[in-house]
Design an enzyme around this catalytic site. Structure first.
Site, short mmCIF file in Angstrom:
data_model
loop_
_atom_site.label_atom_id
_atom_site.label_comp_id
_atom_site.label_asym_id
_atom_site.label_seq_id
_atom_site.Cartn_x
_atom_site.Cartn_y
_atom_site.Cartn_z
N LYS A 95 2.59 -2.99 5.99
CA LYS A 95 2.78 -2.86 4.55
C LYS A 95 4.23 -2.54 4.20
O LYS A 95 4.71 -2.93 3.13
CB LYS A 95 1.83 -1.80 4.00
CG LYS A 95 0.36 -2.21 4.07
CD LYS A 95 0.09 -3.52 3.33
CE LYS A 95 -1.39 -3.86 3.26
NZ LYS A 95 -1.65 -5.11 2.50
N TYR A 126 -0.92 -0.54 10.26
CA TYR A 126 -1.08 -0.85 8.83
C TYR A 126 0.17 -0.45 8.04
O TYR A 126 0.67 -1.22 7.21
CB TYR A 126 -2.30 -0.11 8.30
CG TYR A 126 -2.70 -0.45 6.89
CD1 TYR A 126 -3.33 -1.66 6.59
CD2 TYR A 126 -2.48 0.45 5.85
CE1 TYR A 126 -3.71 -1.96 5.30
CE2 TYR A 126 -2.86 0.15 4.55
CZ TYR A 126 -3.48 -1.05 4.28
OH TYR A 126 -3.86 -1.36 2.99
N SER A 149 0.85 -1.19 0.00
CA SER A 149 0.00 0.00 0.00
C SER A 149 0.88 1.23 0.00
O SER A 149 2.02 1.20 0.50
CB SER A 149 -0.89 0.02 1.25
OG SER A 149 -1.48 1.28 1.44
#
Length: 247
Positions: free
Chosen positions: A155, A151, A139
């Site tokens: 990632k 997150y 991402s």
């Protein structure tokens, strides 16, 4: 068809981005194992309706034994495994200083450890075969994003995992690449149109130089290319699909 006679696994393919990827691979001729936490029969039905071949497999990618069973299922069902797309992911957003450790660990377990298990189990087989394509969905948030410490860390880890796998397996005929989608239209992101009379959505559009959200098919097109023999000399790359939003 670029992927005729190839066999692919796509995790998190029950809906959204994963569904778009699975549909594109099937359109290009691949037989697709559509893997997700919940039965992905709807995605399978869409593939079969268009003349493709697919089957659903229920898996929690954070559990190694379930990922092992998924890879075995693909090989037992279709005779081989050529393409592994580690797309499954979740988010539990929150500011770093307020983030419960449970939310940190859950995102790491699914988004990073899940990609590790998928990459590892696929590569075990691909090394014996002397051929394979591993495509990990990272991402743009891997560069850091407010409210996404868990997150972003996961990632970023996916990028490091991908580059290491690429270096370790390049001479075994295996390529490993990561794709970083930008703002993509899914059921989840479309809900922004309901926030403040669409102001949240318009704010996101202003951040994208091309001025509009991407489609799942835009990411699917890149996955299909990287999975094909046309991309046989491309490995260890991090490719943005975000309309210019990711810099």
């Amino acid at each position: 068809m670029k992927l005729e006679n190839k066999v692919a696994i796509v995790t998190g393919a029950g809906r959204g981005l994963g569904r778009g990827i699975a549909l594109k691979l099937a359109t290009e001729g691949a037989k697709v194992v559509v893997a997700d936490m919940a039965p992905a029969d709807e995605t399978v039905a869409l593939i079969e309706k268009s003349g493709g071949i697919a089957s659903a497999f229920t898996v929690n990618v954070s559990r190694q034994e379930e990922v092992q069973a998924m890879v075995k299922y693909a090989i037992d069902t279709y005779g081989t495994l050529d393409i592994m797309v580690n797309n499954a992911g979740i988010n539990r957003d929150g500011m770093l200083h307020k983030m419960p450790v449970e939310n940190w660990q859950l995102v790491i377990d699914v988004d990073l450890t899940g990609a590790f298990f998928g990459t590892q189990e696929a590569i075990k087989y691909m090394r014996q075969k002397g051929y394979g394509r591993v495509i990990n969905i990272s991402s743009g948030s891997w560069l850091g994003n407010i409210g996404q410490a868990n997150y972003a860390a996961a990632k970023a880890g996916v990028v490091g995992l991908t580059k290491t796998a690429a270096r370790e397996n390049a001479r075994k005929g295996i390529t490993c690449n990561a794709i970083c989608p930008g703002f993509i239209e899914t059921d989840m992101t479309l809900k922004l149109k309901e926030v403040n009379d669409g102001a949240a959505w318009e704010s996101m559009m202003q951040r994208i130089p091309m001025g509009y959200a991407g489609k799942a098919a835009d990411v699917g097109n890149m996955v299909a290319f990287l999975a094909s023999d046309e991309a046989s000399y491309i490995t260890s790359e991090v490719i943005n699909v975000g309309g210019g939003m990711i810099v």
